[in-house]
Design a protein around this motif. Structure first.
Motif, PDB file in Angstrom:
ATOM      1  N   GLY A 234      -3.094  -5.557   6.921  1.00 58.64           N
ATOM      2  CA  GLY A 234      -3.360  -4.330   6.476  1.00 58.64           C
ATOM      3  C   GLY A 234      -2.853  -4.149   5.028  1.00 58.64           C
ATOM      4  N   LYS A 235      -1.760  -4.698   4.693  1.00 57.72           N
ATOM      5  CA  LYS A 235      -1.276  -4.834   3.369  1.00 57.72           C
ATOM      6  C   LYS A 235      -2.051  -5.722   2.310  1.00 57.72           C
ATOM      7  CE  LYS A 235       3.697  -3.326   4.467  1.00 57.72           C
ATOM      8  NZ  LYS A 235       4.875  -3.915   4.518  1.00 57.72           N
ATOM      9  N   ALA A 236      -2.689  -6.506   3.114  1.00 57.42           N
ATOM     10  CA  ALA A 236      -3.383  -7.554   2.031  1.00 57.42           C
ATOM     11  C   ALA A 236      -4.770  -6.810   2.022  1.00 57.42           C
ATOM     12  CB  ALA A 236      -3.905  -8.869   3.014  1.00 57.42           C
ATOM     13  N   ALA A 237      -5.414  -6.215   2.854  1.00 57.09           N
ATOM     14  CA  ALA A 237      -6.477  -5.249   2.514  1.00 57.09           C
ATOM     15  C   ALA A 237      -6.474  -4.302   1.643  1.00 57.09           C
ATOM     16  CB  ALA A 237      -7.162  -4.724   3.987  1.00 57.09           C
ATOM     17  N   ASP A 238      -5.154  -3.765   1.513  1.00 53.57           N
ATOM     18  CA  ASP A 238      -4.866  -2.617   0.558  1.00 53.57           C
ATOM     19  C   ASP A 238      -4.559  -3.048  -0.700  1.00 53.57           C
ATOM     20  OD1 ASP A 238      -4.690  -0.715   2.436  1.00 53.57           O
ATOM     21  OD2 ASP A 238      -2.727  -0.465   2.639  1.00 53.57           O
ATOM     22  N   ALA A 239      -4.257  -4.541  -0.866  1.00 57.61           N
ATOM     23  CA  ALA A 239      -4.239  -5.078  -2.060  1.00 57.61           C
ATOM     24  C   ALA A 239      -5.206  -5.856  -2.767  1.00 57.61           C
ATOM     25  CB  ALA A 239      -2.771  -6.105  -2.104  1.00 57.61           C
ATOM     26  N   ALA A 240      -6.372  -6.138  -1.859  1.00 55.86           N
ATOM     27  CA  ALA A 240      -7.322  -7.054  -2.123  1.00 55.86           C
ATOM     28  C   ALA A 240      -8.139  -6.215  -3.426  1.00 55.86           C
ATOM     29  CB  ALA A 240      -8.216  -7.211  -1.036  1.00 55.86           C
ATOM     30  N   ARG A 241      -8.828  -6.898  -4.193  1.00 55.41           N
ATOM     31  CA  ARG A 241      -9.381  -6.235  -5.297  1.00 55.41           C
ATOM     32  C   ARG A 241     -10.965  -6.263  -5.293  1.00 55.41           C
ATOM     33  NH1 ARG A 241      -6.513  -8.618 -10.698  1.00 55.41           N
ATOM     34  NH2 ARG A 241      -8.296  -7.728 -11.519  1.00 55.41           N
ATOM     35  N   LEU A 242     -11.586  -6.940  -4.035  1.00 55.83           N
ATOM     36  CA  LEU A 242     -12.986  -7.086  -3.802  1.00 55.83           C
ATOM     37  C   LEU A 242     -13.268  -6.628  -2.491  1.00 55.83           C
ATOM     38  CD1 LEU A 242     -13.366 -10.421  -5.627  1.00 55.83           C
ATOM     39  CD2 LEU A 242     -13.980  -8.290  -6.752  1.00 55.83           C
ATOM     40  N   ASP A 243     -14.365  -5.873  -2.517  1.00 53.35           N
ATOM     41  CA  ASP A 243     -14.766  -5.321  -1.121  1.00 53.35           C
ATOM     42  C   ASP A 243     -14.778  -6.637   0.074  1.00 53.35           C
ATOM     43  OD1 ASP A 243     -14.929  -2.946  -2.254  1.00 53.35           O
ATOM     44  OD2 ASP A 243     -17.051  -2.650  -2.302  1.00 53.35           O
ATOM     45  N   PHE A 244     -15.359  -7.884  -0.325  1.00 47.22           N
ATOM     46  CA  PHE A 244     -15.508  -8.728   0.992  1.00 47.22           C
ATOM     47  C   PHE A 244     -14.186  -9.226   1.385  1.00 47.22           C
ATOM     48  CE2 PHE A 244     -15.431 -11.709  -2.506  1.00 47.22           C
ATOM     49  CZ  PHE A 244     -14.682 -12.717  -2.276  1.00 47.22           C
ATOM     50  N   LEU A 245     -13.099  -9.056   0.332  1.00 49.04           N
ATOM     51  CA  LEU A 245     -11.675  -9.617   0.847  1.00 49.04           C
ATOM     52  C   LEU A 245     -10.986  -8.465   1.410  1.00 49.04           C
ATOM     53  CD1 LEU A 245     -10.426 -11.228  -2.564  1.00 49.04           C
ATOM     54  CD2 LEU A 245     -11.052 -12.340  -0.554  1.00 49.04           C
ATOM     55  N   ARG A 246     -11.316  -7.265   1.203  1.00 44.52           N
ATOM     56  CA  ARG A 246     -10.885  -6.347   1.785  1.00 44.52           C
ATOM     57  C   ARG A 246     -11.293  -6.111   3.259  1.00 44.52           C
ATOM     58  NH1 ARG A 246     -12.239  -2.631  -2.812  1.00 44.52           N
ATOM     59  NH2 ARG A 246     -10.284  -2.893  -3.909  1.00 44.52           N
ATOM     60  N   ALA A 247     -12.701  -6.413   3.510  1.00 46.08           N
ATOM     61  CA  ALA A 247     -13.271  -6.697   4.667  1.00 46.08           C
ATOM     62  C   ALA A 247     -12.521  -7.546   5.687  1.00 46.08           C
ATOM     63  CB  ALA A 247     -14.744  -6.402   4.751  1.00 46.08           C
ATOM     64  N   GLY A 248     -12.637  -8.763   5.068  1.00 45.35           N
ATOM     65  CA  GLY A 248     -11.861 -10.026   5.790  1.00 45.35           C
ATOM     66  C   GLY A 248     -10.636  -9.628   6.289  1.00 45.35           C
ATOM     67  N   TYR A 249      -9.688  -9.031   5.345  1.00 44.26           N
ATOM     68  CA  TYR A 249      -8.437  -8.587   6.031  1.00 44.26           C
ATOM     69  C   TYR A 249      -8.207  -7.383   6.936  1.00 44.26           C
ATOM     70  CZ  TYR A 249      -6.576 -11.614   2.336  1.00 44.26           C
ATOM     71  OH  TYR A 249      -6.126 -12.830   1.325  1.00 44.26           O
ATOM     72  N   LEU A 250      -9.497  -6.704   6.838  1.00 46.91           N
ATOM     73  CA  LEU A 250      -9.455  -5.511   7.952  1.00 46.91           C
ATOM     74  C   LEU A 250      -9.921  -6.250   9.091  1.00 46.91           C
ATOM     75  CD1 LEU A 250     -10.973  -2.500   5.629  1.00 46.91           C
ATOM     76  CD2 LEU A 250      -8.886  -2.568   6.864  1.00 46.91           C
ATOM     77  N   SER A 251     -10.568  -7.295   9.214  1.00 50.76           N
ATOM     78  CA  SER A 251     -11.171  -7.962  10.396  1.00 50.76           C
ATOM     79  C   SER A 251     -10.052  -8.488  11.087  1.00 50.76           C
ATOM     80  CB  SER A 251     -12.383  -8.789   9.778  1.00 50.76           C
ATOM     81  OG  SER A 251     -12.860  -9.446  11.162  1.00 50.76           O
ATOM     82  N   ASP A 252      -9.463  -9.218  10.031  1.00 50.46           N
ATOM     83  CA  ASP A 252      -8.189 -10.051  10.673  1.00 50.46           C
ATOM     84  C   ASP A 252      -7.185  -8.935  11.365  1.00 50.46           C
ATOM     85  OD1 ASP A 252      -8.883 -12.305   9.769  1.00 50.46           O
ATOM     86  OD2 ASP A 252      -7.882 -12.315   7.779  1.00 50.46           O
ATOM     87  N   ALA A 253      -6.924  -7.778  10.558  1.00 53.85           N
ATOM     88  CA  ALA A 253      -5.994  -6.758  10.996  1.00 53.85           C
ATOM     89  C   ALA A 253      -6.655  -6.151  12.441  1.00 53.85           C
ATOM     90  CB  ALA A 253      -5.802  -5.561  10.075  1.00 53.85           C
ATOM     91  N   GLY A 254      -7.903  -6.045  12.428  1.00 51.73           N
ATOM     92  CA  GLY A 254      -8.448  -5.572  13.787  1.00 51.73           C
ATOM     93  C   GLY A 254      -8.169  -6.346  15.096  1.00 51.73           C
ATOM     94  N   ARG A 255      -8.159  -7.748  14.638  1.00 50.94           N
ATOM     95  CA  ARG A 255      -8.226  -8.684  15.742  1.00 50.94           C
ATOM     96  C   ARG A 255      -6.525  -8.782  16.035  1.00 50.94           C
ATOM     97  NH1 ARG A 255      -9.507 -13.074  12.747  1.00 50.94           N
ATOM     98  NH2 ARG A 255      -7.259 -13.270  12.176  1.00 50.94           N
ATOM     99  N   ALA A 256      -5.897  -8.611  15.191  1.00 45.77           N
ATOM    100  CA  ALA A 256      -4.538  -8.641  15.584  1.00 45.77           C
ATOM    101  C   ALA A 256      -4.062  -7.292  16.207  1.00 45.77           C
ATOM    102  CB  ALA A 256      -3.454  -8.914  14.310  1.00 45.77           C
ATOM    103  N   TRP A 257      -4.388  -6.461  15.734  1.00 50.11           N
ATOM    104  CA  TRP A 257      -4.169  -5.076  16.521  1.00 50.11           C
ATOM    105  C   TRP A 257      -4.886  -5.057  18.078  1.00 50.11           C
ATOM    106  CZ3 TRP A 257      -0.395  -2.457  14.894  1.00 50.11           C
ATOM    107  CH2 TRP A 257      -0.074  -2.260  13.864  1.00 50.11           C
ATOM    108  N   THR A 258      -6.053  -5.639  18.022  1.00 46.76           N
ATOM    109  CA  THR A 258      -6.472  -5.864  19.478  1.00 46.76           C
ATOM    110  C   THR A 258      -5.463  -6.751  20.486  1.00 46.76           C
ATOM    111  OG1 THR A 258      -8.750  -5.563  18.836  1.00 46.76           O
ATOM    112  CG2 THR A 258      -8.352  -6.586  20.892  1.00 46.76           C
ATOM    113  N   GLU A 259      -5.158  -7.780  19.739  1.00 43.56           N
ATOM    114  CA  GLU A 259      -3.917  -8.779  20.397  1.00 43.56           C
ATOM    115  C   GLU A 259      -2.812  -7.978  20.680  1.00 43.56           C
ATOM    116  OE1 GLU A 259      -1.897 -12.907  19.836  1.00 43.56           O
ATOM    117  OE2 GLU A 259      -3.698 -12.716  18.722  1.00 43.56           O
TER     118      GLU A 259
END
Length: 163
Positions: free
Chosen positions: A65-90
């Motif tokens: 989530g912090k990586a997504a907040d810090a990312a400067r490009l949308d595709f990076l934000r989305a990638g980190y949010l996807s990672d966060a979603g997977r981790a929250w699910t787990e």
């Protein structure tokens, strides 16, 4: 410099590539909060991977989530949010996973991660999640009713009314 800063994480990156993340988390956890704006997303993304690969999904989700907040490009934000979603699910927090995936599906819907986000939203809600509509056609994917009102795909310009 950014290169020197990123070089401080080389041992952690090497450990990640070799599957030995146990020692990587402390290396990155100490430096990620103070990383420059150019390297902060990378640092927190690496920290998230370290936590996730060592069985700490909640900590991984927070780091992603912090990586997504810090990312400067949308595709990076989305990638980190996807990672966060997977981790929250787990981690068993489906509400936070839903938030991460819904953000991708609504705010970053032009990125490659939107397909996975929509699949995960369907899984987490038993198919009940629907994307909000912003206008007659808007920036969201149109509903069947909107499509019947002559919404057409305009490529990079998105959906529009008329022929």
């Amino acid at each position: 410099t950014a290169a020197a800063e990123a070089g401080t994480w080389a041992p952690a990156q090497g450990a990640r590539l070799q599957g030995g993340m146990a020692g990587a988390a402390p290396l990155v956890a100490d430096s990620a909060p103070g990383a420059s704006s150019l390297c902060k997303a990378q640092a927190y993304g690496l920290l998230g991977a370290a936590y996730e690969n060592t069985g700490h999904p909640r900590e991984a989700a927070l780091a992603y989530g912090k990586a997504a907040d810090a990312a400067r490009l949308d595709f990076l934000r989305a990638g980190y949010l996807s990672d966060a979603g997977r981790a929250w699910t787990e981690a068993g927090d489906s509400a936070k996973a839903l938030t991460a995936y819904a953000t991708i599906a609504t705010k970053y819907d032009s990125t490659a991660q939107v397909t996975e986000a929509l699949v995960r939203l369907g899984e987490l809600t038993d198919g009940r999640w629907t994307k909000p509509s912003y206008s007659a056609c808007g920036t969201a994917w149109p509903t069947e009713a909107q499509t019947a009102k002559a919404c057409t795909w305009r490529g990079a310009w998105g959906w529009a009314t008329g022929a």
